[in-house]
Design an enzyme around this catalytic site. Structure first.
Site, short mmCIF file in Angstrom:
data_model
loop_
_atom_site.label_atom_id
_atom_site.label_comp_id
_atom_site.label_asym_id
_atom_site.label_seq_id
_atom_site.Cartn_x
_atom_site.Cartn_y
_atom_site.Cartn_z
N THR A 1 0.81 -1.22 0.00
CA THR A 1 0.00 0.00 0.00
C THR A 1 0.85 1.27 0.00
O THR A 1 0.49 2.26 -0.64
CB THR A 1 -0.90 0.00 1.26
OG1 THR A 1 -1.69 -1.18 1.22
CG2 THR A 1 -1.80 1.21 1.33
N SER B 1 1.65 -7.84 -0.90
CA SER B 1 2.42 -8.83 -0.13
C SER B 1 1.67 -10.15 0.06
O SER B 1 2.27 -11.14 0.46
CB SER B 1 2.88 -8.26 1.20
OG SER B 1 1.83 -8.20 2.12
N ASP C 1 0.44 -7.10 4.86
CA ASP C 1 -0.24 -8.38 5.12
C ASP C 1 0.72 -9.51 5.51
O ASP C 1 0.45 -10.26 6.44
CB ASP C 1 -1.07 -8.80 3.91
CG ASP C 1 -2.30 -7.90 3.73
OD1 ASP C 1 -2.61 -7.15 4.68
OD2 ASP C 1 -2.93 -7.95 2.67
N1 ASP Z 1 -2.60 -5.93 0.73
C1 ASP Z 1 -1.54 -5.00 1.02
C2 ASP Z 1 -0.24 -5.78 1.10
O1 ASP Z 1 0.00 -6.46 2.02
C3 ASP Z 1 -1.79 -4.32 2.29
C4 ASP Z 1 -0.72 -3.36 2.70
O2 ASP Z 1 0.23 -3.09 2.04
O3 ASP Z 1 -0.85 -2.83 3.79
O4 ASP Z 1 0.54 -5.68 0.20
#
Ligand code: ASP
Length: 655
Positions: free
Chosen positions: A79, A148, A180
């Site tokens: 993110t 991730s 994540d």
């Molecule tokens: N889904 C995203 C990831 O883990 C969430 C984040 O970056 O906070 O890449």
């Protein structure tokens, strides 16, 4: 037991398979001129990338007063770097991150950076009020920015190898990562990066860094400042205001800015107005080894969580080959149902086949023990204790341990040994450890924990240094017993190892290294212990420091200036010291002259001979186009001229 890793007793590119450490990088976006931002994904460009880092790390000469800490940022995705597309959905956008960073004055001091490195050089943070080094950072963007949730062990290996590739050129590393699976990556890296001597921080954010209200900015800034300024030779996670030991963390909230918790271990540092590091908590590798990467992992591992009425069929299937290691998440302090012989039998059958089963608790805090009969049953079935490890740490440790060339018994032992501060197995730090500091504190009428800690940070470096001066190894040991951090620096940023390397007592140096003293710490004058050993010509100590991962740092031209000064006065021993430490004897100084030019100019025959014997380039020309032989002739330095006569020909610039 032949085991390399030892513990202190105190304690993306794309989501594809890994081919080469540089394969799959976009490149150093912070270095290339605009308009040349095509991806560099092939191996042929490795050299180009490495040269690009070297140039950007050195840059033009700093004025000498400005201290810099160099950080490599590995941007893997998540993110933190995402942007909103036309539909308002968060997506990673290739090649946009660095361009945007350059626009933010909090993240890039354009004026300083352009003066120092030119328009497309590395990024530079503005000066901070509390930390002494300017943070200069390069960003390595992975070519397939990864959510991730898509991370695999291949990406962990890739990150580890990328750190290895640039290890000597940077003071610290920041990995930008999705939240994540960040704790899994941090835990895995903590095991794979062996004998780590520099700071590696994983961070990310809940909201993209370029959004108006984001946790990303604080997380990124604090991570950069810590990686550049503090010697915390661990894989850490920074989030919110806390620097946590990576292998102690778990993602605890999908929405809070304090997304990570470290349930069984305190923060290593907190970033408020000041960054306060609790040096007593830092885990320092005590093996006298150079940093290296263990770049393989065993994938036949799994997590099995007990629940009421779990069937023995499920347990049996789960434990079938090819599974080799299982983290069993039992109840409370490590309990399984006492009336379920069918499950215990399956566990026993698996451990008999050699499967390693590690017992940890389902609770988010606390440790397993064999206090109850329910826990004892597991022990009898060959299940080993995972103490207070997080599921992420236990699983990645299994993948690491199982990939080692050890016998099964050693692997079982290593799972129960504190390798990187990931578990608490022994005696917790007792209050008596502070006796010494407390006694002084009482006489000064100090009582709060903060006061005690501050007093410790003043007293311990002085006492450690005094013990080094007296060559009192026992005293060093007992001070550590009292809670002193062996790498704690005094007001000049100098550690016990700096002093020992000046003093030259090999026994003391070795003892300090075995106690975990760090070889990379730079004092206020930018000197490492290796700099001191060189300038006191302690050759054996130089060798030991190199064996433990020390390396020359700083501007090669400045190192040449020092070697030229040594050659001028015929100090061959000093040149030997530099050679041992890995310096290039043909490196030019600011005037394009090499040590050989100076040895010739001042007719230092022994030094000239030494330089020629050790590969110094006699054809090198200075800014005026003169070789060493030319200078010897002009100066009528007969001895040197004779030695250099065979090389008298047109000089070739060896840039
Ligand atoms: N889904 C995203 C990831 O883990 C969430 C984040 O970056 O906070 O890449």
């Amino acid at each position: 037991m032949s085991v390399r890793a030892r513990s202190c007793d105190t304690s993306h590119r794309s989501c594809q398979s890994h081919k080469s450490p540089w394969n799959g990088f976009t490149r150093f976006m912070s270095r290339l001129p605009s308009g040349s931002e095509d991806n560099i994904c092939d191996n042929d460009n490795n050299d180009k990338n490495i040269k690009s880092i070297r140039r950007s790390v050195t840059g033009s000469m700093a004025n000498g007063n400005e201290k810099e800490g160099h950080v490599l940022v590995l941007y893997t995705g998540g993110t933190i770097g995402m942007m909103r597309n036309e539909q308002g959905v968060l997506v990673p956008l290739a090649n946009a991150f660095v361009k945007n960073l350059r626009k933010y004055p909090q993240l890039h001091d354009r004026e300083y950076a352009e003066k120092r490195f030119g328009a497309m050089g590395p990024l530079v943070l503005p000066v901070t009020a509390t930390d002494s080094r300017r943070v200069v950072y390069n960003v390595l963007e992975y070519s397939n920015l990864c959510d991730s949730s898509n991370m695999t062990m291949d990406e962990w290996i890739r990150i580890a190898n990328d750190i290895k590739e640039s290890y000597e050129r940077f003071d610290g590393f920041v990995v930008l990562h999705g939240t994540d699976t960040l704790s899994y990556t941090a835990s895995a890296l903590s095991f794979m990066l062996e004998a780590l001597g520099k700071t590696v921080i994983l961070t990310g954010s809940q909201v993209p860094i370029f959004d108006a209200r984001s946790d990303g900015l604080e997380n990124f800034l604090a991570s950069l400042v810590i990686a550049a300024n503090y010697n915390i030779p661990e894989v850490c996670v920074f989030f919110g205001t806390n620097l946590l030991r990576g292998n102690r963390t778990s993602k605890a909230s999908a929405t809070s800015f304090e997304a990570f918790q470290s349930p069984n271990f305190s923060s290593l540092a907190t970033a408020n107005i000041k960054i306060e590091v609790d040096y007593c908590l830092i885990f320092r590798p005590c093996s006298m080894e150079k940093f290296y990467v263990h770049a393989s992992l065993n994938r036949n591992v799994g997590l099995l969580r007990l629940f009421p009425s779990i069937t023995s069929d499920l347990v049996k299937v789960f434990l079938q080959p090819p599974i080799e290691g299982v983290v069993l998440q039992s109840y409370g302090t490590g309990n399984v149902p006492t009336n379920r012989d069918d499950i215990i039998e399956e566990l026993y059958a698996a451990t008999k086949r050699g499967v390693i089963i590690v017992n940890i608790t389902q609770c988010s805090t606390g440790c397993v023990s064999d206090a109850y009969e329910a826990g004892k049953l597991l022990q009898k079935a060959g299940v080993i204790s995972g103490f207070d490890m997080t599921p992420e740490a236990a699983l990645t440790k299994l993948a690491y341990v199982l990939s080692k060339d050890w016998d099964t018994e050693t692997k079982r032992q290593m799972m129960q040994t504190n390798l990187r501060g990931e578990l608490t197995a022994g005696r917790p730090l007792a209050i008596q450890d502070w006796d010494l500091v407390e006694a002084v504190a009482r006489s000064l009428r100090l009582s709060s924990t903060v006061e005690l800690q501050e007093l410790g940070s003043i007293l311990f470096p002085a006492m450690l240094n005094a013990a080094v001066m007296r060559r009192d190894v026992m005293k060093l040991e007992s001070l550590r017993g009292y809670g002193a951090d062996i790498s704690q620096a005094n007001a000049d940023g100098r550690t016990a190892l700096h002093i020992a390397c000046c003093e030259g007592d090999m026994k003391v140096v070795q003892r300090l290294l075995k106690m975990g003293a760090n070889v990379h710490i730079k004092d206020r004058f930018d000197r490492t212990p290796l700099t001191d050993a060189i300038e006191y010509d302690h050759h054996e100590i130089i060798r030991v420091l190199l064996q433990c991962g020390a390396h020359l740092h700083g501007d090669a031209v400045l190192i040449s200036e020092r070697m030229c000064a040594a050659a001028t006065v015929g100090n061959t021993k000093r040149l030997q010291s530099y050679l041992l430490a890995g310096a290039d004897l043909s490196q030019k100084n600011f005037s394009g002259r090499t040590p050989l030019h100076f040895a010739a100019l001042h007719d230092r025959m022994e030094t000239t001979e030494f330089l020629l014997e050790n590969g110094a380039d006699p054809h090198c020309v200075d800014m005026l186009g003169e070789t060493a032989a030319d200078l010897a002739e002009t100066m009528r330095a007969a001895g040197a001229a004779r030695l250099l006569a065979p090389f008298k020909q047109n000089g070739v610039c060896n840039d």
